[in-house]
Design an enzyme around this catalytic site. Structure first.
Site, PDB file in Angstrom:
ATOM      1  N   ARG A 104      61.509  50.912   0.060  1.00 43.80           N
ATOM      2  CA  ARG A 104      62.093  50.008   1.071  1.00 43.80           C
ATOM      3  C   ARG A 104      61.245  50.156   2.323  1.00 43.80           C
ATOM      4  O   ARG A 104      61.153  51.243   2.896  1.00 43.80           O
ATOM      5  CB  ARG A 104      63.544  50.391   1.362  1.00 43.80           C
ATOM      6  CG  ARG A 104      64.065  49.759   2.639  1.00 43.80           C
ATOM      7  CD  ARG A 104      65.550  49.882   2.807  1.00 43.80           C
ATOM      8  NE  ARG A 104      66.247  48.994   1.902  1.00 43.80           N
ATOM      9  CZ  ARG A 104      67.533  48.652   2.016  1.00 43.80           C
ATOM     10  NH1 ARG A 104      68.263  49.133   3.013  1.00 43.80           N
ATOM     11  NH2 ARG A 104      68.103  47.830   1.162  1.00 43.80           N
ATOM     12  N   HIS A 131      64.198  40.756  -1.203  1.00 43.51           N
ATOM     13  CA  HIS A 131      65.184  41.772  -1.612  1.00 43.51           C
ATOM     14  C   HIS A 131      65.602  41.465  -3.055  1.00 43.51           C
ATOM     15  O   HIS A 131      66.741  41.107  -3.339  1.00 43.51           O
ATOM     16  CB  HIS A 131      66.385  41.734  -0.654  1.00 43.51           C
ATOM     17  CG  HIS A 131      67.223  42.977  -0.679  1.00 43.51           C
ATOM     18  ND1 HIS A 131      66.953  44.061  -1.493  1.00 43.51           N
ATOM     19  CD2 HIS A 131      68.349  43.319   0.017  1.00 43.51           C
ATOM     20  CE1 HIS A 131      67.869  45.002  -1.281  1.00 43.51           C
ATOM     21  NE2 HIS A 131      68.722  44.576  -0.383  1.00 43.51           N
ATOM     22  N   GLN A 134      68.714  43.129  -4.865  1.00 45.07           N
ATOM     23  CA  GLN A 134      69.977  42.575  -4.375  1.00 45.07           C
ATOM     24  C   GLN A 134      70.278  41.252  -5.084  1.00 45.07           C
ATOM     25  O   GLN A 134      71.411  41.010  -5.520  1.00 45.07           O
ATOM     26  CB  GLN A 134      69.886  42.347  -2.856  1.00 45.07           C
ATOM     27  CG  GLN A 134      71.131  41.709  -2.270  1.00 45.07           C
ATOM     28  CD  GLN A 134      72.325  42.645  -2.253  1.00 45.07           C
ATOM     29  OE1 GLN A 134      72.234  43.752  -1.748  1.00 45.07           O
ATOM     30  NE2 GLN A 134      73.446  42.208  -2.817  1.00 45.07           N
ATOM     31  N   ASP A 222      73.882  36.123   5.545  1.00 42.30           N
ATOM     32  CA  ASP A 222      73.326  37.452   5.841  1.00 42.30           C
ATOM     33  C   ASP A 222      73.268  37.580   7.362  1.00 42.30           C
ATOM     34  O   ASP A 222      73.425  36.584   8.087  1.00 42.30           O
ATOM     35  CB  ASP A 222      71.934  37.591   5.195  1.00 42.30           C
ATOM     36  CG  ASP A 222      71.363  39.007   5.292  1.00 42.30           C
ATOM     37  OD1 ASP A 222      72.129  39.952   5.588  1.00 42.30           O
ATOM     38  OD2 ASP A 222      70.138  39.169   5.092  1.00 42.30           O
ATOM     39  N   CYS A 262      75.329  40.422   1.100  1.00 40.73           N
ATOM     40  CA  CYS A 262      74.645  41.628   0.609  1.00 40.73           C
ATOM     41  C   CYS A 262      75.145  42.883   1.312  1.00 40.73           C
ATOM     42  O   CYS A 262      75.014  43.976   0.776  1.00 40.73           O
ATOM     43  CB  CYS A 262      73.137  41.477   0.757  1.00 40.73           C
ATOM     44  SG  CYS A 262      72.579  41.325   2.457  1.00 40.73           S
ATOM     45  N   ARG A 290      74.856  46.155  -7.761  1.00 47.22           N
ATOM     46  CA  ARG A 290      73.550  46.744  -7.453  1.00 47.22           C
ATOM     47  C   ARG A 290      73.245  47.847  -8.461  1.00 47.22           C
ATOM     48  O   ARG A 290      72.126  47.968  -8.961  1.00 47.22           O
ATOM     49  CB  ARG A 290      73.536  47.336  -6.032  1.00 47.22           C
ATOM     50  CG  ARG A 290      73.649  46.327  -4.904  1.00 47.22           C
ATOM     51  CD  ARG A 290      72.436  45.435  -4.809  1.00 47.22           C
ATOM     52  NE  ARG A 290      71.204  46.191  -4.633  1.00 47.22           N
ATOM     53  CZ  ARG A 290      70.772  46.679  -3.463  1.00 47.22           C
ATOM     54  NH1 ARG A 290      71.448  46.449  -2.360  1.00 47.22           N
ATOM     55  NH2 ARG A 290      69.632  47.356  -3.389  1.00 47.22           N
TER      56      ARG A 290
HETATM   57  N1  NVA Z   1      68.410  40.935   5.825  1.00 49.06           N
HETATM   58  C1  NVA Z   1      68.962  42.263   5.910  1.00 49.06           C
HETATM   59  C2  NVA Z   1      69.431  42.729   4.577  1.00 49.06           C
HETATM   60  C3  NVA Z   1      70.032  44.113   4.567  1.00 49.06           C
HETATM   61  C4  NVA Z   1      70.428  44.569   3.205  1.00 49.06           C
HETATM   62  C5  NVA Z   1      67.913  43.211   6.473  1.00 49.06           C
HETATM   63  O1  NVA Z   1      66.743  43.090   6.079  1.00 49.06           O
HETATM   64  O2  NVA Z   1      68.237  44.037   7.318  1.00 49.06           O
HETATM   65  N1   CP Z   2      72.538  45.384   0.680  1.00 52.35           N
HETATM   66  C1   CP Z   2      71.778  46.474   0.899  1.00 52.35           C
HETATM   67  O1   CP Z   2      70.613  46.540   0.539  1.00 52.35           O
HETATM   68  O2   CP Z   2      72.437  47.494   1.519  1.00 52.35           O
HETATM   69  P1   CP Z   2      71.801  48.814   2.134  1.00 52.35           P
HETATM   70  O3   CP Z   2      70.963  48.409   3.314  1.00 52.35           O
HETATM   71  O4   CP Z   2      72.993  49.644   2.530  1.00 52.35           O
HETATM   72  O5   CP Z   2      70.974  49.494   1.095  1.00 52.35           O
END
Ligand code: NVA
Ligand code: CP
Length: 303
Positions: A104, A131, A134, A222, A262, A290
């Site tokens: 990540r 993502h 997800q 989101d 998500c 997930r």
């Molecule tokens: N769009 C959000 C998703 C978090 C799971 C982010 O990138 O922070």
């Molecule tokens: N939806 C998601 O990826 O959650 P986290 O940021 O908690 O991993």
């Protein structure tokens, strides 16, 4: 084609997507019924995190354990990556120890570089661009709640971010109609819009949330400001004002429409408290999925 890695939804063919969903369903059934499935016995997954996480970390770490393997949490701050060791060197070192890497981070190009230099599978667990894990879970949840994808409409309201990019590709690949509403200056990635062109009228992009939500079967949203965009929060609150899933918006969708998020969610911004709580069971099914979806990815790539 799913070769070695899973870096974005467009790495999948339609058939591969359906195979992953079927495997996820099987693993979920086995898990619920206490049937062991230690397909990855003795295998190790390195989990590199340059951003925060609740769901991704816990579901990957638990998932590899349930498959008989072991997950190592590698915070970029505590590894040499955080001190500037090149990704391509990290990739070659970790390939000598591990059987798979989950990452990540911010730039999609970093994940692509990791995959290029690693001799083991690399899984994208969120970048600014995508993502995919997800969205695999999201499609699994739609399949469970709606029985399939044909003739169903997905709607996404909000920022043209990683979630929007992956949902567009995933929804179209699954056979859904996809309608997206974003402010003009916050469109999805151009590469994704190019991909969507292949699907003709099955994809629509607008700035009108009511147009996008009309007759939708599954509505997504989101956060207005993703991780890494902290400096833009105030400016984005203005730009995204009104880009919200509310009861008024739900009135445009099909009567039995489901809502997905998500998570984490910002109630009162992209979704109202009322809609969130009315659809909480679907949203937490999505979070649970997930685990099952990622186990399918690991089992496919790492066995
Ligand atoms: N769009 C959000 C998703 C978090 C799971 C982010 O990138 O922070
Ligand atoms: N939806 C998601 O990826 O959650 P986290 O940021 O908690 O991993």
């Amino acid at each position: 084609m799913l070769n070695k890695d899973f870096l974005k939804m467009s790495d999948l063919t339609g058939d591969e997507l359906f195979e992953l969903l079927e495997l996820a369903e099987k693993l979920k059934y086995e898990r619920k019924n206490g049937i062991p499935h230690d397909i990855l016995k003795g295998k190790t997954l390195g989990m590199i995190f340059e951003k925060s996480s609740t769901r991704t970390r816990v579901s990957f770490e638990t998932g590899i354990y349930q498959l008989g393997g072991y997950g190592l949490f590698l915070s970029s701050k505590e590894t040499q990556l955080g001190r500037g060791e090149p990704i391509r060197d990290t990739a070659r070192v970790l390939s000598r120890y591990l059987d798979g890497i989950m990452i990540r981070t911010f730039a999609q190009s970093d994940v692509e570089e990791l995959a290029k230099y690693a001799s083991i599978p690399v899984i994208n667990a969120l970048t600014d661009y995508a993502h995919p894990c997800q969205v695999l879970a999201d499609l699994l949840t739609i399949k469970e709640h709606k029985g399939g994808f044909d003739g169903k409409k997905m709607c996404y309201i909000g920022d043209g971010n990683n979630m929007a990019n992956s949902l567009i590709v995933g929804g179209l690949l699954a056979g859904m109609d996809v309608a997206v509403a974003t402010p003009d200056n916050y469109r999805p990635d151009p590469a994704v819009l190019d991909y969507a062109k292949n699907y003709g009228s099955k994809f629509t992009l607008t700035s009108d949330i009511y147009e996008a939500a009309t007759d939708a079967d599954a509505l997504f949203t989101d956060v207005w400001s993703s991780m890494g965009m902290e400096a833009e929060i105030e400016q984005r609150k203005i730009a995204f004002n009104g880009y919200q899933i509310s009861n008024a918006l739900m009135a445009k969708a099909k009567k039995d429409a489901m809502v997905q998020h998500c998570l984490p969610a910002h109630r009162g911004e992209e979704i109202t408290e009322e809609v969130f709580e009315a659809h909480a069971s679907e949203i937490f099914d999505e979070a649970e999925n997930r685990l099952h979806a990622q186990k399918a990815v690991m089992a496919t790539l790492m066995k």
